[in-house]
Design an enzyme around this catalytic site. Structure first.
Site, mmCIF file in Angstrom:
data_model
loop_
_atom_site.group_PDB
_atom_site.id
_atom_site.type_symbol
_atom_site.label_atom_id
_atom_site.label_comp_id
_atom_site.label_asym_id
_atom_site.label_seq_id
_atom_site.Cartn_x
_atom_site.Cartn_y
_atom_site.Cartn_z
ATOM 1 N N ASP A 34 0.683 -1.256 0.147
ATOM 2 C CA ASP A 34 0.068 -0.153 -0.012
ATOM 3 C C ASP A 34 0.832 1.280 0.087
ATOM 4 O O ASP A 34 0.584 2.076 -0.616
ATOM 5 C CB ASP A 34 -0.708 -0.004 1.083
ATOM 6 C CG ASP A 34 -2.017 -1.004 1.191
ATOM 7 O OD1 ASP A 34 -2.052 -1.695 0.165
ATOM 8 O OD2 ASP A 34 -2.936 -1.244 2.028
ATOM 9 N N GLU A 36 3.989 1.672 -1.248
ATOM 10 C CA GLU A 36 4.477 1.954 -2.672
ATOM 11 C C GLU A 36 3.419 2.553 -3.659
ATOM 12 O O GLU A 36 3.546 3.148 -4.464
ATOM 13 C CB GLU A 36 5.031 0.882 -3.204
ATOM 14 C CG GLU A 36 6.267 0.159 -2.427
ATOM 15 C CD GLU A 36 6.655 -1.288 -2.919
ATOM 16 O OE1 GLU A 36 7.886 -1.195 -3.693
ATOM 17 O OE2 GLU A 36 6.036 -2.268 -2.762
ATOM 18 N N ASP A 38 0.647 4.084 -2.719
ATOM 19 C CA ASP A 38 0.376 5.539 -2.464
ATOM 20 C C ASP A 38 1.310 6.558 -3.026
ATOM 21 O O ASP A 38 1.152 7.734 -3.221
ATOM 22 C CB ASP A 38 0.253 5.732 -0.763
ATOM 23 C CG ASP A 38 -1.018 5.327 -0.094
ATOM 24 O OD1 ASP A 38 -1.998 5.179 -0.997
ATOM 25 O OD2 ASP A 38 -1.086 5.053 1.136
ATOM 26 N N GLU A 115 -12.952 8.945 12.502
ATOM 27 C CA GLU A 115 -13.400 7.765 12.649
ATOM 28 C C GLU A 115 -12.018 6.846 11.883
ATOM 29 O O GLU A 115 -11.344 7.424 11.119
ATOM 30 C CB GLU A 115 -14.766 7.431 11.580
ATOM 31 C CG GLU A 115 -15.775 8.167 11.939
ATOM 32 C CD GLU A 115 -16.783 8.088 10.781
ATOM 33 O OE1 GLU A 115 -16.750 7.204 9.824
ATOM 34 O OE2 GLU A 115 -17.915 8.796 10.748
ATOM 35 N N LYS A 117 -10.197 4.453 9.661
ATOM 36 C CA LYS A 117 -10.199 3.993 8.290
ATOM 37 C C LYS A 117 -10.121 2.521 8.198
ATOM 38 O O LYS A 117 -9.049 1.985 8.267
ATOM 39 C CB LYS A 117 -9.279 4.994 7.437
ATOM 40 C CG LYS A 117 -9.573 4.581 6.065
ATOM 41 C CD LYS A 117 -8.877 5.511 5.045
ATOM 42 C CE LYS A 117 -9.105 5.503 3.681
ATOM 43 N NZ LYS A 117 -8.999 4.266 3.071
ATOM 44 N N ARG A 138 -18.742 -0.899 -4.601
ATOM 45 C CA ARG A 138 -18.504 0.519 -4.948
ATOM 46 C C ARG A 138 -18.018 0.508 -6.489
ATOM 47 O O ARG A 138 -18.732 1.287 -7.257
ATOM 48 C CB ARG A 138 -17.040 1.166 -4.438
ATOM 49 C CG ARG A 138 -17.094 2.591 -4.924
ATOM 50 C CD ARG A 138 -16.045 3.276 -4.029
ATOM 51 N NE ARG A 138 -14.579 2.832 -4.210
ATOM 52 C CZ ARG A 138 -13.608 3.490 -3.541
ATOM 53 N NH1 ARG A 138 -13.748 4.479 -3.034
ATOM 54 N NH2 ARG A 138 -12.524 2.801 -4.019
ATOM 55 N N LYS A 291 -14.070 13.837 9.426
ATOM 56 C CA LYS A 291 -15.302 14.476 8.485
ATOM 57 C C LYS A 291 -15.866 15.393 9.316
ATOM 58 O O LYS A 291 -16.053 15.651 10.433
ATOM 59 C CB LYS A 291 -16.412 13.158 8.220
ATOM 60 C CG LYS A 291 -16.169 12.140 7.723
ATOM 61 C CD LYS A 291 -17.075 11.059 7.859
ATOM 62 C CE LYS A 291 -16.599 9.694 7.297
ATOM 63 N NZ LYS A 291 -17.552 8.731 7.435
ATOM 64 N N LYS A 315 -3.865 9.084 6.596
ATOM 65 C CA LYS A 315 -3.223 7.570 6.464
ATOM 66 C C LYS A 315 -2.226 7.650 7.444
ATOM 67 O O LYS A 315 -1.593 8.500 7.824
ATOM 68 C CB LYS A 315 -2.663 7.309 5.031
ATOM 69 C CG LYS A 315 -3.694 7.650 3.812
ATOM 70 C CD LYS A 315 -4.627 6.331 3.875
ATOM 71 C CE LYS A 315 -4.187 5.115 3.429
ATOM 72 N NZ LYS A 315 -4.020 4.836 1.896
HETATM 73 S S1 IVH Z 1 -16.622 7.724 4.107
HETATM 74 C C1 IVH Z 1 -17.604 10.008 0.536
HETATM 75 N N1 IVH Z 1 -15.557 6.644 6.544
HETATM 76 O O1 IVH Z 1 -12.242 4.618 2.335
HETATM 77 C C2 IVH Z 1 -16.615 9.423 1.350
HETATM 78 N N2 IVH Z 1 -14.832 5.729 4.359
HETATM 79 O O2 IVH Z 1 -10.521 5.779 0.702
HETATM 80 C C3 IVH Z 1 -17.222 8.129 1.769
HETATM 81 N N3 IVH Z 1 -13.454 3.836 4.371
HETATM 82 O O3 IVH Z 1 -14.373 4.364 -0.241
HETATM 83 C C4 IVH Z 1 -16.360 7.363 2.804
HETATM 84 N N4 IVH Z 1 -13.396 3.890 6.579
HETATM 85 O O4 IVH Z 1 -14.175 2.390 1.502
HETATM 86 C C5 IVH Z 1 -15.646 6.567 5.101
HETATM 87 N N5 IVH Z 1 -14.903 5.529 8.395
HETATM 88 C C6 IVH Z 1 -14.897 5.676 6.996
HETATM 89 C C7 IVH Z 1 -14.225 4.701 6.258
HETATM 90 C C8 IVH Z 1 -14.171 4.962 4.975
HETATM 91 C C9 IVH Z 1 -13.036 3.168 5.504
HETATM 92 C C10 IVH Z 1 -13.073 3.616 3.111
HETATM 93 C C11 IVH Z 1 -14.147 3.918 2.132
HETATM 94 C C12 IVH Z 1 -13.951 4.551 1.008
HETATM 95 C C13 IVH Z 1 -12.412 4.679 0.929
HETATM 96 C C14 IVH Z 1 -11.869 5.817 0.459
#
Ligand code: IVH
Length: 670
Positions: A34, A36, A38, A115, A117, A138, A291, A315
């Site tokens: 990941d 590399e 990025d 949150e 990731k 997606r 967010k 990240k």
């Molecule tokens: S919100 C419009 N919240 O990260 C944005 N995404 O790199 C919607 N992801 O496609 C995403 N944890 O699959 C959101 N707490 C989180 C997340 C999250 C993982 C993933 C998600 C997204 C990707 C983008």
């Protein structure tokens, strides 16, 4: 870099990124880490920023995710499923916060929600009238794949939402992932059984959800975590945090460590806390998503092409370090699979000192052109044990030593076999290799083998541990005292086991052959072998050519059989088993008809075609004309010239009764 070089690099980067995105998203089989990926991605964004004249709508920077798989039904998303922009440092994060404040025209702190990731696969779930309706991946952000059946099977995806006054229409988005423990379990098993191992839990989740067999995702322990409400027919609170709370009440799970607070400083603190908690989480996270909490503010900020302006993924630093590969040794698993293990110059990876890494198999070593003495790049791939990403090959070439598959088992010395087309190399000393002892014994006593009722793996493990059993024949030498010495073994049970052991001595040749645990000799192959060779001695002497004549035996199985019986240890164990009284009746030969037969005239009891089928089933050949080599002419009413010919050549002529009698004697079902 000259402008021309930059343009060439831009094209190369787009091609590389598209390739890696395809390997990652569509094939679930990434070949770079990941970190590399990025780095390539950031280089692309930087070049596109410097040279806006070469921006291109086809660039990966303008597109989300990967193309959809062709074999799954597609679903058009009602609102696009976007991606997130990444930041990698405090400074970059502060720049995000500044942009948000400027756009909102605010001087004070923004209320943010942080949150984890989650490192899985983005999923959209649809509910109507509170009941689960559909699930989609997606895909490219606009069109996803229908994975309803796989998701419906997960306990973490409620079939019916909880609570009263449920919205009529609801779309919840979140991440489906494979927890670390399930991932490790799966890969261990896959490696033993020679199936494909997944590079990381994210690929494991993607590969498991996009299966046509819906039960697989649940069997592999996948879980869904909600992170957003994408659509709802009822009014919603103006807060992401409150919406997540609603999801929880409806019956969804959320990730742990979600926090809300004011301003960038709060987020920075939480980032540090999350990073510290990362290793203790039961699933992989690769950063923190920040967010803007108020949906009204999110709306003001709006979207860019592939990501919203109101959120960012901060990240975690890629955990990648360099070290030296000192040696490779080979471990032998329960089923004899040989796994290479890298011994490394100890180095700290994300706070843990690492001195070993698993290497999967010899193909992987060759793909990476790995040599002992190489400098290697280590990374964490959602695994407790880090992986080698690649060789940096900077060591002096003379000091690079090739890594080869051992010819004999490092545990027992039996030959190592890796039949053509198989990924996994295995020790062939199944019956006597200490690494495989328990597995071999458990198989030996199992129901379709020697069928020793009551003597399961639990007892065998204890007996092996106490040195009471080393090989299969030792089972038949067990004394009552040895059994009674075992914890929780009573008189009655001991007697029952001894009786079952004694009874199992009277067996059949197919069962005995199956019990030996020769690789790729299952129950039906064992039966075929017994029928073809009729005796253990004949089979033990059989060469590959003879084995290949047995139905359904191919070169791989033939090779395992020959190798098995050529090992003196195996022969010794077999001799011991016979000496302790294991025996079987001579298999009953199924009579077969040798030679070529010809049919003429009209038969009363069957058609000529049926007669022909009977003959073929018994192994005879059927020809259209009589020659000196014909075994017999089967002659119905009104025969033609074939009868004259047979008479002339002295070929036996059978009437229908004789033919029927022969069929009956040969065991044909009439
Ligand atoms: S919100 C419009 N919240 O990260 C944005 N995404 O790199 C919607 N992801 O496609 C995403 N944890 O699959 C959101 N707490 C989180 C997340 C999250 C993982 C993933 C998600 C997204 C990707 C983008």
């Amino acid at each position: 870099m000259s402008a021309a070089d930059a343009q060439a690099r831009l094209i190369e980067l787009r091609r590389e990124l598209a390739k890696h995105a395809y390997l990652y998203h569509s094939l679930d089989a990434p070949v770079i880490s990941d970190g590399e990926y990025d780095a390539l991605w950031r280089e692309l964004l930087e070049l596109e920023r410097q040279y806006p004249q070469w921006r291109d709508a086809q660039s990966p920077s303008q597109n989300v995710g990967a193309a959809v798989r062709q074999d799954l039904a597609t679903v058009a998303h009602q609102t696009p499923m976007l991606s997130l922009d990444n930041v990698f440092s405090v400074d970059e994060f502060r720049a995000f916060d500044l942009r948000v404040r400027e756009r909102l025209g605010r001087s004070g702190d923004i209320h943010y929600i942080c949150e984890p990731k989650l490192d899985g696969l983005a999923i959209s779930l649809h509910y109507r009238g509170g009941r689960f309706l559909m699930a989609a991946t997606r895909g490219d952000g606009v069109v996803g794949e229908d994975v309803s059946a796989s998701l419906a099977a997960l306990a973490s995806v409620p079939a019916q939402l909880q609570g009263e006054e449920l919205p009529h229409e609801l779309e919840v988005r979140g991440e489906v992932l494979m927890p670390r423990a399930a991932f490790l379990r799966w890969n261990e098993q896959a490696q033993e059984e020679g199936r494909r191992v997944f590079a990381n839990p994210r690929n494991a989740a993607a590969g498991s959800v996009r299966q046509l067999d819906a039960a697989i995702a649940a069997e592999r322990g996948l879980e869904f975590f909600a992170y957003a409400i994408a659509r709802c027919s009822a009014p919603l609170p103006d807060s992401q945090h409150a919406q997540l709370e609603l999801c929880r009440r409806w019956g969804f799970q959320r990730a742990a460590h979600i926090a809300q607070g004011e301003g960038a400083a709060f987020c920075e603190q939480h980032y540090a806390a999350l990073l510290a908690a990362r290793d203790g989480l039961p699933y992989e996270i690769d950063g923190m998503v920040v967010k803007v909490d108020a949906l009204s503010e999110q709306q003001v900020l709006g979207m860019m092409t592939r990501a919203p302006r109101w959120a960012v993924a901060w990240k975690f630093p890629a955990v990648e370090v360099e070290t030296q590969l000192l040696a490779v040794d080979w471990q032998v698993g329960r089923t004899g699979a040989l796994t290479p293990v890298a011994h490394l110059q100890p180095v700290s990876v994300g706070g843990v000192t690492v001195s070993r890494a698993s290497l999967h198999n010899i193909d992987e070593i060759r793909r990476m052109d790995l040599h002992v003495g190489d400098q290697v790049l280590l990374y964490r791939a959602g695994d407790v044990i880090p992986k080698i990403a690649r060789s940096l090959s900077q060591a002096v070439p003379a000091q690079r030593l090739p890594i080869t598959l051992p010819e004999s088992c490092p545990v027992c010395g039996a030959p190592v076999l890796r039949p053509v087309g198989e990924v996994v190399a295995r020790c062939s000393g199944g019956l006597y290799c200490p690494a495989q002892r328990l597995e071999a014994l458990t198989h030996f006593v199992s129901r379709k083998a020697m069928a020793i009722e009551g003597l399961g793996e639990k007892w065998l493990a204890l007996l092996v541990e106490q040195g009471k059993i080393r090989h299969a024949a030792d089972i038949y030498r067990l004394q009552r005292d040895s059994l009674l010495a075992l914890d929780r073994m009573g008189d009655k049970l001991a007697d029952k086991l001894l009786a079952a052991i004694a009874a199992s001595k009277a067996t059949t040749l197919p069962r005995f052959l199956y019990a030996l645990g020769i690789r790729s000799v299952g129950e039906s192959t064992a039966r075929d072998l017994a029928m073809s060779f009729m005796s253990l001695d004949a089979l033990m002497q059989a060469r590959e050519e003879a084995l290949l004549r047995v139905p359904d035996i191919g070169p791989v199985t033939a090779q395992w059989i020959v190798s098995f019986f050529s090992q003196p240890h195996h022969r010794e164990i077999i001799d011991e088993l016979l000496a302790v009284g294991v025996h079987w009746p001579q298999p009953q030969a199924q009579q077969t008809l040798a030679g070529t037969y010809v049919i003429t005239g009209t038969l009363q009891s069957m058609s000529r075609e049926q007669a022909r089928e009977h003959l073929l089933r018994l192994g005879a050949r059927v020809a259209g004309s009589v020659s000196a080599k014909t075994a017999a002419l089967i002659c119905g009413e009104s025969p033609g010239s074939k009868k004259t010919q047979a008479e002339r050549l002295g070929v036996a002529i059978w009437d229908e009764d004789t033919f029927l009698q022969l069929l009956r004697q040969s065991g044909a079902s009439l």
